[in-house]
Design a protein around this motif. Structure first.
Motif, PDB file in Angstrom:
ATOM      1  N   LEU A 267     -39.531 -16.241 -23.305  1.00 41.40           N
ATOM      2  CA  LEU A 267     -40.866 -15.735 -23.577  1.00 41.40           C
ATOM      3  C   LEU A 267     -40.843 -14.293 -24.066  1.00 41.40           C
ATOM      4  O   LEU A 267     -41.559 -13.942 -24.992  1.00 41.40           O
ATOM      5  CB  LEU A 267     -41.733 -15.839 -22.316  1.00 41.40           C
ATOM      6  CG  LEU A 267     -41.962 -17.253 -21.771  1.00 41.40           C
ATOM      7  CD1 LEU A 267     -42.831 -17.182 -20.523  1.00 41.40           C
ATOM      8  CD2 LEU A 267     -42.609 -18.143 -22.814  1.00 41.40           C
ATOM      9  N   ALA A 268     -40.025 -13.444 -23.424  1.00 39.28           N
ATOM     10  CA  ALA A 268     -40.045 -12.028 -23.808  1.00 39.28           C
ATOM     11  C   ALA A 268     -38.819 -11.309 -23.260  1.00 39.28           C
ATOM     12  O   ALA A 268     -38.299 -11.650 -22.202  1.00 39.28           O
ATOM     13  CB  ALA A 268     -41.308 -11.354 -23.280  1.00 39.28           C
ATOM     14  N   ARG A 269     -38.383 -10.303 -24.001  1.00 37.51           N
ATOM     15  CA  ARG A 269     -37.406  -9.344 -23.499  1.00 37.51           C
ATOM     16  C   ARG A 269     -38.180  -8.119 -23.036  1.00 37.51           C
ATOM     17  O   ARG A 269     -38.999  -7.569 -23.773  1.00 37.51           O
ATOM     18  CB  ARG A 269     -36.418  -8.958 -24.597  1.00 37.51           C
ATOM     19  CG  ARG A 269     -35.427  -7.875 -24.180  1.00 37.51           C
ATOM     20  CD  ARG A 269     -34.384  -7.625 -25.254  1.00 37.51           C
ATOM     21  NE  ARG A 269     -33.608  -6.418 -24.969  1.00 37.51           N
ATOM     22  CZ  ARG A 269     -32.562  -6.023 -25.698  1.00 37.51           C
ATOM     23  NH1 ARG A 269     -32.181  -6.746 -26.756  1.00 37.51           N
ATOM     24  NH2 ARG A 269     -31.911  -4.916 -25.380  1.00 37.51           N
ATOM     25  N   LEU A 270     -37.933  -7.700 -21.782  1.00 38.06           N
ATOM     26  CA  LEU A 270     -38.736  -6.630 -21.191  1.00 38.06           C
ATOM     27  C   LEU A 270     -38.080  -5.259 -21.265  1.00 38.06           C
ATOM     28  O   LEU A 270     -38.786  -4.248 -21.334  1.00 38.06           O
ATOM     29  CB  LEU A 270     -39.054  -6.965 -19.726  1.00 38.06           C
ATOM     30  CG  LEU A 270     -39.803  -8.268 -19.474  1.00 38.06           C
ATOM     31  CD1 LEU A 270     -40.163  -8.372 -18.000  1.00 38.06           C
ATOM     32  CD2 LEU A 270     -41.034  -8.395 -20.343  1.00 38.06           C
ATOM     33  N   THR A 271     -36.766  -5.183 -21.184  1.00 37.06           N
ATOM     34  CA  THR A 271     -36.094  -3.879 -21.213  1.00 37.06           C
ATOM     35  C   THR A 271     -35.292  -3.737 -22.495  1.00 37.06           C
ATOM     36  O   THR A 271     -34.742  -4.709 -23.025  1.00 37.06           O
ATOM     37  CB  THR A 271     -35.172  -3.687 -19.995  1.00 37.06           C
ATOM     38  OG1 THR A 271     -34.190  -4.728 -19.969  1.00 37.06           O
ATOM     39  CG2 THR A 271     -35.970  -3.720 -18.701  1.00 37.06           C
ATOM     40  N   HIS A 272     -35.217  -2.527 -22.992  1.00 41.03           N
ATOM     41  CA  HIS A 272     -34.469  -2.198 -24.207  1.00 41.03           C
ATOM     42  C   HIS A 272     -33.774  -0.857 -23.959  1.00 41.03           C
ATOM     43  O   HIS A 272     -34.254   0.190 -24.367  1.00 41.03           O
ATOM     44  CB  HIS A 272     -35.387  -2.110 -25.422  1.00 41.03           C
ATOM     45  CG  HIS A 272     -36.122  -3.372 -25.729  1.00 41.03           C
ATOM     46  ND1 HIS A 272     -37.244  -3.774 -25.028  1.00 41.03           N
ATOM     47  CD2 HIS A 272     -35.887  -4.332 -26.672  1.00 41.03           C
ATOM     48  CE1 HIS A 272     -37.682  -4.923 -25.525  1.00 41.03           C
ATOM     49  NE2 HIS A 272     -36.874  -5.281 -26.513  1.00 41.03           N
ATOM     50  N   ASN A 273     -32.680  -0.924 -23.217  1.00 37.69           N
ATOM     51  CA  ASN A 273     -32.043   0.298 -22.761  1.00 37.69           C
ATOM     52  C   ASN A 273     -30.545   0.100 -22.716  1.00 37.69           C
ATOM     53  O   ASN A 273     -30.074  -0.993 -22.382  1.00 37.69           O
ATOM     54  CB  ASN A 273     -32.586   0.681 -21.380  1.00 37.69           C
ATOM     55  CG  ASN A 273     -32.307   2.114 -21.004  1.00 37.69           C
ATOM     56  OD1 ASN A 273     -31.170   2.489 -20.753  1.00 37.69           O
ATOM     57  ND2 ASN A 273     -33.347   2.943 -20.967  1.00 37.69           N
ATOM     58  N   ALA A 274     -29.792   1.118 -23.052  1.00 37.91           N
ATOM     59  CA  ALA A 274     -28.336   1.013 -23.016  1.00 37.91           C
ATOM     60  C   ALA A 274     -27.792   0.924 -21.601  1.00 37.91           C
ATOM     61  O   ALA A 274     -26.624   0.603 -21.392  1.00 37.91           O
ATOM     62  CB  ALA A 274     -27.715   2.215 -23.727  1.00 37.91           C
ATOM     63  N   ALA A 275     -28.639   1.174 -20.614  1.00 37.93           N
ATOM     64  CA  ALA A 275     -28.222   1.114 -19.209  1.00 37.93           C
ATOM     65  C   ALA A 275     -28.154  -0.332 -18.737  1.00 37.93           C
ATOM     66  O   ALA A 275     -28.491  -1.272 -19.454  1.00 37.93           O
ATOM     67  CB  ALA A 275     -29.202   1.894 -18.350  1.00 37.93           C
ATOM     68  N   ILE A 276     -27.699  -0.512 -17.500  1.00 31.58           N
ATOM     69  CA  ILE A 276     -27.664  -1.820 -16.858  1.00 31.58           C
ATOM     70  C   ILE A 276     -28.979  -2.026 -16.114  1.00 31.58           C
ATOM     71  O   ILE A 276     -29.321  -1.267 -15.208  1.00 31.58           O
ATOM     72  CB  ILE A 276     -26.472  -1.918 -15.888  1.00 31.58           C
ATOM     73  CG1 ILE A 276     -25.164  -1.865 -16.671  1.00 31.58           C
ATOM     74  CG2 ILE A 276     -26.552  -3.189 -15.065  1.00 31.58           C
ATOM     75  CD1 ILE A 276     -23.941  -1.794 -15.802  1.00 31.58           C
ATOM     76  N   ASP A 277     -29.742  -3.040 -16.503  1.00 29.45           N
ATOM     77  CA  ASP A 277     -31.019  -3.376 -15.874  1.00 29.45           C
ATOM     78  C   ASP A 277     -30.894  -4.760 -15.249  1.00 29.45           C
ATOM     79  O   ASP A 277     -30.591  -5.744 -15.943  1.00 29.45           O
ATOM     80  CB  ASP A 277     -32.145  -3.366 -16.906  1.00 29.45           C
ATOM     81  CG  ASP A 277     -32.327  -2.010 -17.565  1.00 29.45           C
ATOM     82  OD1 ASP A 277     -32.172  -0.994 -16.871  1.00 29.45           O
ATOM     83  OD2 ASP A 277     -32.620  -1.969 -18.775  1.00 29.45           O
ATOM     84  N   VAL A 278     -31.123  -4.860 -13.930  1.00 32.94           N
ATOM     85  CA  VAL A 278     -30.921  -6.119 -13.204  1.00 32.94           C
ATOM     86  C   VAL A 278     -31.951  -6.258 -12.085  1.00 32.94           C
ATOM     87  O   VAL A 278     -32.752  -5.367 -11.829  1.00 32.94           O
ATOM     88  CB  VAL A 278     -29.498  -6.191 -12.584  1.00 32.94           C
ATOM     89  CG1 VAL A 278     -28.425  -6.225 -13.647  1.00 32.94           C
ATOM     90  CG2 VAL A 278     -29.269  -5.029 -11.636  1.00 32.94           C
ATOM     91  N   SER A 279     -31.893  -7.409 -11.411  1.00 33.72           N
ATOM     92  CA  SER A 279     -32.625  -7.690 -10.164  1.00 33.72           C
ATOM     93  C   SER A 279     -34.135  -7.496 -10.281  1.00 33.72           C
ATOM     94  O   SER A 279     -34.737  -6.756  -9.495  1.00 33.72           O
ATOM     95  CB  SER A 279     -32.082  -6.835  -9.014  1.00 33.72           C
ATOM     96  OG  SER A 279     -30.730  -7.124  -8.774  1.00 33.72           O
ATOM     97  N   PRO A 280     -34.797  -8.158 -11.225  1.00 31.60           N
ATOM     98  CA  PRO A 280     -36.257  -8.044 -11.304  1.00 31.60           C
ATOM     99  C   PRO A 280     -36.940  -8.772 -10.153  1.00 31.60           C
ATOM    100  O   PRO A 280     -36.451  -9.792  -9.667  1.00 31.60           O
ATOM    101  CB  PRO A 280     -36.584  -8.724 -12.637  1.00 31.60           C
ATOM    102  CG  PRO A 280     -35.487  -9.741 -12.805  1.00 31.60           C
ATOM    103  CD  PRO A 280     -34.250  -9.084 -12.240  1.00 31.60           C
ATOM    104  N   ALA A 281     -38.062  -8.233  -9.706  1.00 34.24           N
ATOM    105  CA  ALA A 281     -38.883  -8.878  -8.672  1.00 34.24           C
ATOM    106  C   ALA A 281     -40.348  -8.604  -8.978  1.00 34.24           C
ATOM    107  O   ALA A 281     -40.728  -7.465  -9.265  1.00 34.24           O
ATOM    108  CB  ALA A 281     -38.518  -8.359  -7.278  1.00 34.24           C
ATOM    109  N   TRP A 282     -41.178  -9.628  -8.907  1.00 32.24           N
ATOM    110  CA  TRP A 282     -42.581  -9.549  -9.301  1.00 32.24           C
ATOM    111  C   TRP A 282     -43.452  -8.978  -8.185  1.00 32.24           C
ATOM    112  O   TRP A 282     -43.215  -9.237  -7.002  1.00 32.24           O
ATOM    113  CB  TRP A 282     -43.114 -10.927  -9.650  1.00 32.24           C
ATOM    114  CG  TRP A 282     -42.403 -11.625 -10.761  1.00 32.24           C
ATOM    115  CD1 TRP A 282     -41.204 -12.296 -10.670  1.00 32.24           C
ATOM    116  CD2 TRP A 282     -42.827 -11.741 -12.121  1.00 32.24           C
ATOM    117  NE1 TRP A 282     -40.876 -12.830 -11.900  1.00 32.24           N
ATOM    118  CE2 TRP A 282     -41.846 -12.509 -12.808  1.00 32.24           C
ATOM    119  CE3 TRP A 282     -43.946 -11.289 -12.818  1.00 32.24           C
ATOM    120  CZ2 TRP A 282     -41.956 -12.831 -14.153  1.00 32.24           C
ATOM    121  CZ3 TRP A 282     -44.054 -11.607 -14.166  1.00 32.24           C
ATOM    122  CH2 TRP A 282     -43.067 -12.359 -14.828  1.00 32.24           C
ATOM    123  N   SER A 283     -44.492  -8.274  -8.581  1.00 29.85           N
ATOM    124  CA  SER A 283     -45.536  -7.927  -7.618  1.00 29.85           C
ATOM    125  C   SER A 283     -46.344  -9.190  -7.318  1.00 29.85           C
ATOM    126  O   SER A 283     -46.355 -10.138  -8.115  1.00 29.85           O
ATOM    127  CB  SER A 283     -46.450  -6.836  -8.197  1.00 29.85           C
ATOM    128  OG  SER A 283     -47.126  -7.312  -9.357  1.00 29.85           O
TER     129      SER A 283
END
Length: 417
Positions: A267-283
């Protein structure tokens, strides 16, 4: 790929019939607590009696022990010692049963002595194998009658068990009873997460060589591989609507957070960063996502809108904060922070204030909230090997619930069954 993300990902990992409750007036749906604010309600769990037929001491003992465990853990009550007279308690929980090979009937009542009235009553029918589910269901009802919010005790906990050189997904009652194996493929299976219904899970498995994301229906055993993109398909979490899943993908060469639907369509890519982005959790309202990122040098928690905009840093203390999870009420976020000797569980307000340490003994990781927000389940090494523990949301009442001797980790708690 950086060491911390490798460690994070590779170490993860018959009908009961309820009769309608007999309660007091509909315009007063729960008890107005009559005890002073500075003390707990004194609750007497009366010895179960016989409705009809022969006595079954093992049934009576199991019910009494179960109610005592559930309601002591709740923290709302002080359990009255055995032999206490009913007129010396604030509340009296009484049970009567009839048990045979062919069936089980249990009647449960909660009586308020000060108000001199019954707060709630239920009649359950089933079989002997339903006994513990019946007991947990009435414990849930006791909390509803007293606080207005149903308890979480009929929920299940999915977790990871180290099995030889692999890891398998198991399911158990919240108190560690009735463990059952869900996966049996001899591979590495990690990161279970329940759908909002509690009837299915998603998890990452290496059973086909790549860390792919699978969805499994718990009652039928039907399973589908829903994300097999190149690289990692991991740390996945259901949205509150049950139709979307946030997860970490490395298909584009970097660790980024994406949203897919439950069938696996992107559906979508949410992050656009050279860093490591992991472990999403919803409100709980599905409008925001908390996640881990090392974009400032060390892993910290960040919050963004569900479309990836308005990213802001959440944690400002600690140099290594990971595995966040939003509380069901939306007010708190639990997470693990690395400190000397291991990790500890913290909770922070969703606006970044009120950062509070909840554990101190051993190394403690992977916190997950109960569906009502009263408790947190987590893994800990305080007794040697990794085991599962439950504590109240304020860190009190820490209690081991692991059915195994070690090697249990990465728990998550389902909605009531």
């Amino acid at each position: 790929m950086k060491t911390w993300i490798l460690i994070l990902l590779l170490c993860l990992a018959p009908q009961v019939v309820l009769a309608p409750p007999k309660t007091f007036a509909d315009d007063q749906p729960y008890l107005e607590v009559t005890a002073p604010a500075n003390r707990k309600l004194q609750l007497l769990v009366a010895p179960p009696t016989i409705l009809s037929g022969a006595a079954a001491p093992e049934v009576a003992k199991e019910l009494a022990d179960l109610f005592s465990f559930d309601l002591n853990l709740a923290g709302t009550f002080a359990l009255a010692p055995a032999g206490t007279r009913p007129d010396n308690a604030d509340l009296v929980l009484s049970t009567a049963y009839s048990a045979s090979v062919s069936g089980l009937t249990v009647e449960c009542r909660l009586f308020d002595r000060a108000l001199n009235r019954e707060l709630t009553a239920k009649r359950f029918t089933g079989t002997l194998k339903d006994l513990r589910r019946i007991g947990h269901a009435f414990s849930d009802e006791v909390l509803r009658a007293v606080t207005g919010l149903r308890g979480p005790f009929t929920g299940k906990i999915a977790y990871v068990v180290k099995s030889g050189r692999g890891k398998e997904i198991y399911l158990m009652d919240y108190d560690g009873r009735n463990p059952q194996r869900i996966t049996n493929n001899g591979s590495i299976n990690i990161n279970p997460d329940f759908a909002p219904s509690g009837r299915e899970i998603i998890y990452t498995s290496y059973k086909k060589g790549n860390p792919d994301l699978f969805r499994r229906e718990l009652f039928t055993g039907l399973e589908a591989r829903i994300s097999a993109r190149s690289g990692l398909n991991a740390t996945a979490a259901y949205a509150p609507d049950g139709n979307r899943i946030a997860l970490t993908l490395t298909k584009d060469g970097n660790s980024e957070i994406y949203v897919i639907n439950k069938e696996g369509r992107e559906l979508a890519r949410l992050t656009h960063n050279a860093a490591i982005d992991v472990s999403p959790a919803w409100s709980p309202d599905g409008r925001r996502i908390v996640f881990n990122s090392d974009r400032l040098g060390k892993p910290q928690l960040f919050v963004m809108d569900a479309d990836g905009t308005n990213v802001r840093r959440l944690t400002t203390s600690g140099n290594y904060n990971v595995t966040p999870r939003w509380a069901p009420k939306g007010d708190r976020i639990a997470y693990a922070r690395q400190e000397s000797g291991g990790f500890q569980i913290y909770a922070i307000n969703s606006d970044g204030t009120g950062d509070t340490q909840l554990t101190t003994a051993g190394s403690n990781e992977h916190p997950r909230w109960s569906p009502d927000g009263r408790f947190i389940v987590f893994s800990s090494t305080r007794d040697g090997g990794s085991a599962l523990y439950i504590m109240r949301a304020d860190g009190t009442g820490q209690t081991r619930v692991s059915p195994g001797k070690g090697g249990d980790s990465h728990p998550c708690w389902s909605a009531p069954w």
